[in-house]
Write a protein that holds these residues in place. Structure first.
Motif, PDB file in Angstrom:
ATOM      1  N   MET A  28      -5.633  10.333  -1.978  1.00 26.14           N
ATOM      2  CA  MET A  28      -6.417  10.008  -0.791  1.00 26.14           C
ATOM      3  C   MET A  28      -7.704  10.825  -0.733  1.00 26.14           C
ATOM      4  O   MET A  28      -7.705  12.016  -1.041  1.00 26.14           O
ATOM      5  CB  MET A  28      -5.589  10.276   0.474  1.00 26.14           C
ATOM      6  CG  MET A  28      -4.377   9.375   0.607  1.00 26.14           C
ATOM      7  SD  MET A  28      -3.239   9.944   1.899  1.00 26.14           S
ATOM      8  CE  MET A  28      -4.225   9.724   3.365  1.00 26.14           C
ATOM      9  N   HIS A  50      -3.953   1.036  -0.536  1.00 24.97           N
ATOM     10  CA  HIS A  50      -3.984   2.254  -1.334  1.00 24.97           C
ATOM     11  C   HIS A  50      -3.031   2.096  -2.511  1.00 24.97           C
ATOM     12  O   HIS A  50      -1.815   2.013  -2.332  1.00 24.97           O
ATOM     13  CB  HIS A  50      -3.555   3.431  -0.461  1.00 24.97           C
ATOM     14  CG  HIS A  50      -4.107   4.738  -0.920  1.00 24.97           C
ATOM     15  ND1 HIS A  50      -5.440   5.076  -0.806  1.00 24.97           N
ATOM     16  CD2 HIS A  50      -3.517   5.790  -1.533  1.00 24.97           C
ATOM     17  CE1 HIS A  50      -5.634   6.283  -1.298  1.00 24.97           C
ATOM     18  NE2 HIS A  50      -4.485   6.727  -1.747  1.00 24.97           N
ATOM     19  N   ARG A  59      -3.400   0.278   9.042  1.00 26.35           N
ATOM     20  CA  ARG A  59      -4.805   0.085   9.412  1.00 26.35           C
ATOM     21  C   ARG A  59      -5.758   0.808   8.461  1.00 26.35           C
ATOM     22  O   ARG A  59      -6.952   0.857   8.700  1.00 26.35           O
ATOM     23  CB  ARG A  59      -5.024   0.560  10.858  1.00 26.35           C
ATOM     24  CG  ARG A  59      -4.572  -0.483  11.859  1.00 26.35           C
ATOM     25  CD  ARG A  59      -4.116   0.103  13.173  1.00 26.35           C
ATOM     26  NE  ARG A  59      -3.597  -0.949  14.040  1.00 26.35           N
ATOM     27  CZ  ARG A  59      -2.381  -1.473  13.928  1.00 26.35           C
ATOM     28  NH1 ARG A  59      -1.562  -1.053  12.971  1.00 26.35           N
ATOM     29  NH2 ARG A  59      -1.980  -2.439  14.735  1.00 26.35           N
ATOM     30  N   THR A  60      -5.208   1.340   7.390  1.00 31.09           N
ATOM     31  CA  THR A  60      -6.011   1.967   6.347  1.00 31.09           C
ATOM     32  C   THR A  60      -6.101   1.001   5.167  1.00 31.09           C
ATOM     33  O   THR A  60      -5.120   0.322   4.854  1.00 31.09           O
ATOM     34  CB  THR A  60      -5.351   3.285   5.885  1.00 31.09           C
ATOM     35  OG1 THR A  60      -5.191   4.140   7.019  1.00 31.09           O
ATOM     36  CG2 THR A  60      -6.195   3.994   4.842  1.00 31.09           C
ATOM     37  N   LYS A 107      -8.264  11.047   8.814  1.00 35.65           N
ATOM     38  CA  LYS A 107      -7.973   9.925   9.711  1.00 35.65           C
ATOM     39  C   LYS A 107      -6.478   9.612   9.793  1.00 35.65           C
ATOM     40  O   LYS A 107      -6.062   8.883  10.701  1.00 35.65           O
ATOM     41  CB  LYS A 107      -8.715   8.675   9.237  1.00 35.65           C
ATOM     42  CG  LYS A 107     -10.227   8.743   9.400  1.00 35.65           C
ATOM     43  CD  LYS A 107     -10.869   7.459   8.887  1.00 35.65           C
ATOM     44  CE  LYS A 107     -12.377   7.490   9.076  1.00 35.65           C
ATOM     45  NZ  LYS A 107     -13.033   6.261   8.547  1.00 35.65           N
ATOM     46  N   THR A 108      -5.705  10.133   8.856  1.00 37.48           N
ATOM     47  CA  THR A 108      -4.269   9.815   8.831  1.00 37.48           C
ATOM     48  C   THR A 108      -3.420  11.069   8.974  1.00 37.48           C
ATOM     49  O   THR A 108      -2.820  11.316  10.013  1.00 37.48           O
ATOM     50  CB  THR A 108      -3.913   9.067   7.532  1.00 37.48           C
ATOM     51  OG1 THR A 108      -4.363   9.840   6.397  1.00 37.48           O
ATOM     52  CG2 THR A 108      -4.562   7.694   7.490  1.00 37.48           C
ATOM     53  N   THR A 155     -10.108   9.968   4.461  1.00 42.99           N
ATOM     54  CA  THR A 155      -8.876   9.232   4.785  1.00 42.99           C
ATOM     55  C   THR A 155      -7.788  10.182   5.257  1.00 42.99           C
ATOM     56  O   THR A 155      -7.025   9.867   6.180  1.00 42.99           O
ATOM     57  CB  THR A 155      -8.390   8.442   3.564  1.00 42.99           C
ATOM     58  OG1 THR A 155      -9.450   7.610   3.079  1.00 42.99           O
ATOM     59  CG2 THR A 155      -7.196   7.564   3.920  1.00 42.99           C
ATOM     60  N   SER A 193       0.842  -1.192   0.000  1.00 42.30           N
ATOM     61  CA  SER A 193       0.000   0.000   0.000  1.00 42.30           C
ATOM     62  C   SER A 193       0.879   1.245   0.000  1.00 42.30           C
ATOM     63  O   SER A 193       1.864   1.338   0.743  1.00 42.30           O
ATOM     64  CB  SER A 193      -0.896  -0.001   1.238  1.00 42.30           C
ATOM     65  OG  SER A 193      -1.622   1.200   1.322  1.00 42.30           O
ATOM     66  N   LEU A 231      -0.904   3.877  11.404  1.00 44.98           N
ATOM     67  CA  LEU A 231      -2.129   4.332  10.734  1.00 44.98           C
ATOM     68  C   LEU A 231      -2.222   3.801   9.316  1.00 44.98           C
ATOM     69  O   LEU A 231      -3.300   3.393   8.857  1.00 44.98           O
ATOM     70  CB  LEU A 231      -2.174   5.865  10.722  1.00 44.98           C
ATOM     71  CG  LEU A 231      -2.407   6.565  12.063  1.00 44.98           C
ATOM     72  CD1 LEU A 231      -2.181   8.062  11.926  1.00 44.98           C
ATOM     73  CD2 LEU A 231      -3.807   6.284  12.581  1.00 44.98           C
TER      74      LEU A 231
END
Length: 465
Positions: free
Chosen positions: A433, A216, A212-213, A440-441, A437, A147, A209
């Protein structure tokens, strides 16, 4: 431009408008799925009118923030994108990626990238350094089939720490000048605070992080795995790629050194040779010089005369995908500029100043509130330092304790990145992104870096006093 409108609302009224504007912006982008560029422009207009901007002042207010942001980043993004694509399609990014993987191992590739970014980000701004490093990040993510965020976020976290805390970046330097701190001591405190902040908040938290995403993929912005490469008999040498990428670093560092010595009175101001060297070291000029060198070394040298056509095609393919990024980044600057012109940051800062907080805490809180309200880290840091300056200069603070106050101010100015920050959009668009997202990151990482740097600066200040 007349800015009397900026103070027609009370502090609670200004705060309510800012909160409402951010809520509407998130709703338009996340729920309605409206393109961020249009959403930012529409909300900027509505916010300006709601805070009392007259019809005559509306367009100048919007264009001021938009133009100022584009003036700072358009050339950097454009030159960086072309340089990145040249490095990518010539095989240079693969050479660097393979070398980094061989040195660090596949499992430690994110750490290797983060360390390289930490060093690369010392004299160069986050946006320029991030764009130049992107082809290597992309290449490693493709090579290891992981990712993108696992490799990109730790690198971006390292750039953010350096840009936030360490001279010669503008925030720390400006704060040190306002508070009359010693730049050398500020640099020392910034490194003491910044290195553990980078490792825990910039690297470890970013990696946690990212893992846990959801997966990508790598966007095809600077030459993908299936892009048409310039025909070559062999890959470029590692030393050649290193020269191309480190040249702007060296030129910008030269600019910083000369400028610092001139400011200190060590070197004369009106020397034409020094003026020329300073110009060469300006970030856009340094990137352009490196770009021209890369065109020659990686695409033109050893090829027939018609190779210039392929170079121009490469430039076209590099610029097309980043036009949207440039406009979105400019619109983010427009929104932040409207919030700045509204007086939200200054009104809140004046209210906070009356609370009687300790100087170091007050500096951090004022900078953080201004940053949250209007988005610009530079504006937040310099404004907070200017507000705090009379109290600091009247105190007995000096030396290392004063340097701790400077670092605390710039720590507050760099955190809490969200939709009114042009850098939020730059990083998000280049990494492909979604806004949700990013919140959250990237927003979490910037907040963690800000808080940890402040806590360490406060702890060091307590020990020293």
């Amino acid at each position: 431009m007349d800015t009397a409108f900026a103070f027609t609302l009370s502090t609670p009224g200004l705060l309510a408008v800012a909160a409402g504007a951010i809520a509407v912006l998130l709703f338009l982008i996340i729920k309605v799925k409206l393109h961020p560029f249009l959403a930012l422009v529409i909300v900027s207009i509505a916010t300006a009118l709601a805070t009392g901007v007259t019809v005559d002042d509306l367009l100048p207010t919007l264009l001021s923030g938009f133009g100022k942001t584009l003036g700072n980043v358009a050339l950097l993004i454009g030159f960086g994108a072309i340089l990145g694509r040249i490095v990518a399609i010539s095989g240079g990014a693969k050479v660097l990626a393979d070398t980094l993987i061989r040195i660090c191992g596949k499992d430690k590739a994110p750490l290797g990238l983060s360390i390289a970014s930490l060093l690369f980000g010392f004299p160069i701004f986050l946006d320029a350094a991030f764009v130049v490093m992107l082809p290597v990040i992309y290449s490693i993510a493709r090579e290891l089939r992981g990712s993108l965020l696992i490799y990109a976020l730790p690198a971006a976290g390292a750039f953010l720490v350096m840009h936030a805390l360490v001279p010669p970046h503008p925030g720390p330097v400006a704060a040190a000048v306002f508070l009359e701190g010693d730049i050398g001591l500020v640099l020392l405190v910034a490194l003491i605070v910044g290195l553990p902040t980078w490792y825990l908040a910039g690297y470890q938290l970013s990696l946690w992080l990212a893992k846990r995403t959801p997966f990508h993929p790598v966007p095809d912005l600077m030459g993908g795995a299936d892009s048409d490469e310039v025909e070559r008999t062999s890959l470029p040498r590692f030393s050649t790629i290193l020269l191309v990428l480190l040249l702007p670093l060296a030129l910008i560092f030269m600019n910083t050194g000369i400028t610092t010595l001139i400011s200190a009175g060590t070197l004369p101001e009106d020397n034409p040779v020094l003026g020329t060297l300073t110009l060469i070291g300006e970030t856009p000029v340094a990137l352009l010089i490196s770009l021209c060198l890369a065109m020659w070394l990686l695409l033109l040298r050893g090829h027939e005369k018609g190779a210039m056509g392929a170079v121009n095609e490469t430039i076209e393919k590099a610029l097309a995908p980043v036009c949207s990024i440039i406009l979105i980044t400019g619109a983010g600057g427009m929104f932040g500029g409207v919030l700045t012109a509204s007086g939200i940051g200054e009104a809140l800062a004046d209210s906070l100043q009356s609370l009687g907080l300790p100087l170091l805490v007050a500096g951090y809180v004022i900078a953080a509130v201004i940053r949250i309200a209007q988005g610009s880290a530079t504006v937040a840091g310099t404004t907070a330092a200017g507000i705090l300056a009379p109290a600091v200069l009247d105190s007995s603070l000096s030396g290392m304790p004063l340097a701790c106050v400077v670092v605390a101010v710039v720590a507050g100015a760099i955190g809490y990145s969200h939709v009114n920050d042009s850098g939020f959009w730059l990083v998000g668009r280049f990494l492909g992104m979604e806004t949700k997202t990013m919140l959250k990151t990237w927003s979490v990482v910037s907040t963690a870096i800000s808080l940890m740097a402040f806590c360490l600066a406060w702890a060091l200040f307590t020990v020293l006093t």
